[in-house]
Design an enzyme around this catalytic site. Sequence first.
Site: not given
Length: 247
Positions: A14, A63, A142, A155, A157, A159
């Site tokens: 989105s 979700d 990332s 975050y 961990a 990625k």
Amino acid sequence: MRLKNKVAIISGASRGIGREIAITFAREGAKLSLCATNQDLLNRVGDEIQSETGSKPLLFSFDVRDSKQVGEMVKKTLDTYSRIDILLNNAGITRDQILALMSEEDWDAVLSINLKSVFLFTKAVVKTMIRQKSGRIINMSSISGISGNAGQANYAASKAGVIAFTQSVAKELAKRNITVNAIAPGIIKTQMTEKLGEQILETFKQHIPLGRFGEPKDVAEVALFLASDEASYITGQVIRVDGGTNM
């Protein structure tokens, strides 16, 4: 058109990188099935794609941690298009905080949305791709998943987990003519990175050899290549799109 008549599922479509990938794939002829949590924003993306290409994608709002709804999206995609050629796992969130102050809730939310959703979507499409004896799976990681980042233990961990998942599944599926790769963006100009604030962003920019932040289009073009026939001999790789930050 590099993806003519290919069917692609994209999560987190989105806004930001996901939105740009969806539009790029549509321009290249792909038939799309898109999901996100924000129905209004997703509808705008669908309308934009229909206005430009004449083809409206399937749209789902739910979700991504819900395995039942993931399965229903995959089933409806197959019911409509009879095949799935590309899966792009892009859904993700950040809830940054130093470890000493990080809540268990924030840890669980980031790991489940960023990592568990990749497992759920991949598991849901893999049998179809095996039957087809073809497929492209692209997971969004990332550079934080490669080198870590202070204040992003959850975050980073998640990625890093995406990278390990990508390489493991790539080994499982290679003999089925299914490629599995990951993209590791650096700082890309999106609503997510804008939350970091100008001072932090300027500090980061000083460590980017190319001297600028990336644009969603920079990531979308890599995703397009990995989804295309030209990338048929590439699997288990992590492509960094970071302006040279981690060279």
